[in-house]
Design a protein around this motif. Structure first.
Motif, PDB file in Angstrom:
ATOM      1  N   GLU A   1       0.838  -1.213   0.000  1.00 14.83           N
ATOM      2  CA  GLU A   1       0.000   0.000   0.000  1.00 14.83           C
ATOM      3  C   GLU A   1       0.870   1.259   0.000  1.00 14.83           C
ATOM      4  O   GLU A   1       0.611   2.201  -0.764  1.00 14.83           O
ATOM      5  CB  GLU A   1      -0.913   0.029   1.229  1.00 14.83           C
ATOM      6  N   LEU A   2       1.883   1.277   0.865  1.00 13.46           N
ATOM      7  CA  LEU A   2       2.756   2.451   0.947  1.00 13.46           C
ATOM      8  C   LEU A   2       3.524   2.672  -0.353  1.00 13.46           C
ATOM      9  O   LEU A   2       3.674   3.807  -0.819  1.00 13.46           O
ATOM     10  CB  LEU A   2       3.728   2.307   2.123  1.00 13.46           C
ATOM     11  N   ARG A   3       4.010   1.601  -0.958  1.00 11.06           N
ATOM     12  CA  ARG A   3       4.730   1.743  -2.238  1.00 11.06           C
ATOM     13  C   ARG A   3       3.809   2.273  -3.327  1.00 11.06           C
ATOM     14  O   ARG A   3       4.221   3.107  -4.141  1.00 11.06           O
ATOM     15  CB  ARG A   3       5.323   0.393  -2.651  1.00 11.06           C
ATOM     16  N   ASN A   4       2.561   1.797  -3.353  1.00  8.13           N
ATOM     17  CA  ASN A   4       1.600   2.301  -4.330  1.00  8.13           C
ATOM     18  C   ASN A   4       1.308   3.783  -4.102  1.00  8.13           C
ATOM     19  O   ASN A   4       1.200   4.558  -5.065  1.00  8.13           O
ATOM     20  CB  ASN A   4       0.308   1.490  -4.291  1.00  8.13           C
ATOM     21  N   GLN A   5       1.170   4.189  -2.852  1.00 10.84           N
ATOM     22  CA  GLN A   5       0.941   5.606  -2.536  1.00 10.84           C
ATOM     23  C   GLN A   5       2.136   6.453  -2.954  1.00 10.84           C
ATOM     24  O   GLN A   5       1.966   7.544  -3.519  1.00 10.84           O
ATOM     25  CB  GLN A   5       0.672   5.787  -1.048  1.00 10.84           C
ATOM     26  N   ILE A   6       3.350   5.966  -2.702  1.00  9.29           N
ATOM     27  CA  ILE A   6       4.557   6.698  -3.088  1.00  9.29           C
ATOM     28  C   ILE A   6       4.619   6.847  -4.606  1.00  9.29           C
ATOM     29  O   ILE A   6       4.899   7.941  -5.123  1.00  9.29           O
ATOM     30  CB  ILE A   6       5.825   6.010  -2.536  1.00  9.29           C
ATOM     31  N   SER A   7       4.334   5.771  -5.328  1.00 11.45           N
ATOM     32  CA  SER A   7       4.358   5.827  -6.795  1.00 11.45           C
ATOM     33  C   SER A   7       3.335   6.830  -7.314  1.00 11.45           C
ATOM     34  O   SER A   7       3.627   7.614  -8.226  1.00 11.45           O
ATOM     35  CB  SER A   7       4.073   4.454  -7.391  1.00 11.45           C
ATOM     36  N   SER A   8       2.163   6.807  -6.730  1.00 11.83           N
ATOM     37  CA  SER A   8       1.108   7.739  -7.136  1.00 11.83           C
ATOM     38  C   SER A   8       1.530   9.189  -6.882  1.00 11.83           C
ATOM     39  O   SER A   8       1.355  10.066  -7.734  1.00 11.83           O
ATOM     40  CB  SER A   8      -0.179   7.413  -6.385  1.00 11.83           C
ATOM     41  N   LEU A   9       2.102   9.441  -5.711  1.00 12.55           N
ATOM     42  CA  LEU A   9       2.556  10.796  -5.388  1.00 12.55           C
ATOM     43  C   LEU A   9       3.707  11.233  -6.291  1.00 12.55           C
ATOM     44  O   LEU A   9       3.778  12.404  -6.698  1.00 12.55           O
ATOM     45  CB  LEU A   9       2.961  10.873  -3.922  1.00 12.55           C
ATOM     46  N   GLU A  10       4.599  10.303  -6.614  1.00 10.15           N
ATOM     47  CA  GLU A  10       5.699  10.647  -7.529  1.00 10.15           C
ATOM     48  C   GLU A  10       5.174  11.026  -8.905  1.00 10.15           C
ATOM     49  O   GLU A  10       5.672  11.969  -9.532  1.00 10.15           O
ATOM     50  CB  GLU A  10       6.684   9.474  -7.635  1.00 10.15           C
ATOM     51  N   ARG A  11       4.141  10.319  -9.388  1.00 20.46           N
ATOM     52  CA  ARG A  11       3.525  10.666 -10.686  1.00 20.46           C
ATOM     53  C   ARG A  11       2.879  12.046 -10.621  1.00 20.46           C
ATOM     54  O   ARG A  11       2.987  12.838 -11.561  1.00 20.46           O
ATOM     55  CB  ARG A  11       2.507   9.605 -11.097  1.00 20.46           C
ATOM     56  N   GLU A  12       2.209  12.337  -9.501  1.00 14.57           N
ATOM     57  CA  GLU A  12       1.583  13.660  -9.340  1.00 14.57           C
ATOM     58  C   GLU A  12       2.629  14.766  -9.326  1.00 14.57           C
ATOM     59  O   GLU A  12       2.443  15.820  -9.960  1.00 14.57           O
ATOM     60  CB  GLU A  12       0.757  13.706  -8.055  1.00 14.57           C
ATOM     61  N   VAL A  13       3.729  14.552  -8.621  1.00 15.95           N
ATOM     62  CA  VAL A  13       4.799  15.548  -8.562  1.00 15.95           C
ATOM     63  C   VAL A  13       5.412  15.744  -9.942  1.00 15.95           C
ATOM     64  O   VAL A  13       5.664  16.881 -10.371  1.00 15.95           O
ATOM     65  CB  VAL A  13       5.878  15.139  -7.524  1.00 15.95           C
ATOM     66  N   ALA A  14       5.622  14.653 -10.656  1.00 13.41           N
ATOM     67  CA  ALA A  14       6.177  14.749 -12.014  1.00 13.41           C
ATOM     68  C   ALA A  14       5.229  15.525 -12.920  1.00 13.41           C
ATOM     69  O   ALA A  14       5.670  16.373 -13.706  1.00 13.41           O
ATOM     70  CB  ALA A  14       6.452  13.354 -12.572  1.00 13.41           C
ATOM     71  N   ALA A  15       3.933  15.272 -12.809  1.00 15.44           N
ATOM     72  CA  ALA A  15       2.949  15.992 -13.624  1.00 15.44           C
ATOM     73  C   ALA A  15       2.941  17.476 -13.268  1.00 15.44           C
ATOM     74  O   ALA A  15       2.862  18.337 -14.165  1.00 15.44           O
ATOM     75  CB  ALA A  15       1.560  15.387 -13.433  1.00 15.44           C
TER      76      ALA A  15
END
Length: 146
Positions: free
Chosen positions: A121-135
């Motif tokens: 769950e935490l890794r999925n949240q981190i990946s999602s946040l990284e995509r948002e930051v990149a966007a």
């Protein structure tokens, strides 16, 4: 008696003064339950009470040598026997060390499964946040270029 929690559900405890051992061991289960993270379900933790019950049952066993005078030969499955090789009585505990090892293995698997679910769950949240930051960085770059 000291306790600290790393990543729940792991709680580490130790006794610095061995003279406190008898009184602190009685309170270990209480302290363990007080240090649980309320947001995690009971499945996130080892069942201390169940393990303690097995240990108590094992402590009641009376170990003795095998009685060589009452040996019998039979082609059928023999009834369960105690450590002395005699049939169980109502005072004997049918609990074995294998029961303890099986129980602790099952408890460890349960805790590991919960921990892996939380890590995923935490890794999925981190990946999602990284995509948002990149966007957001891409949008800021486009806005600054214009």
């Amino acid at each position: 008696f000291n306790c600290f929690s790393t990543y729940p559900p792991f709680i580490f405890c130790w006794v610095q003064d061995s003279s406190l051992l008898p009184t602190t061991m009685v309170k270990f289960g209480e302290r363990l339950s007080q240090n649980r993270a309320p947001e995690y379900p009971p499945e996130a933790y080892m069942d201390y009470d169940k393990l303690k019950e097995i240990i108590r049952d094992l402590g009641k066993k009376k170990l003795a040598s095998v009685d060589q005078t009452t040996r019998e030969v039979s082609l059928t499955a023999p009834p369960p026997t105690n450590a002395a090789g005699r049939q169980f009585t109502s005072s004997d505990s049918p609990t074995t060390e294998e029961d303890f090892y099986s129980c602790i293995d099952a408890q460890l698997v349960k805790v590991e499964k919960f921990t892996l679910e939380k890590v995923t769950e935490l890794r999925n949240q981190i990946s999602s946040l990284e995509r948002e930051v990149a966007a957001l960085n891409d949008a800021a770059t486009v806005a600054n270029a214009a």
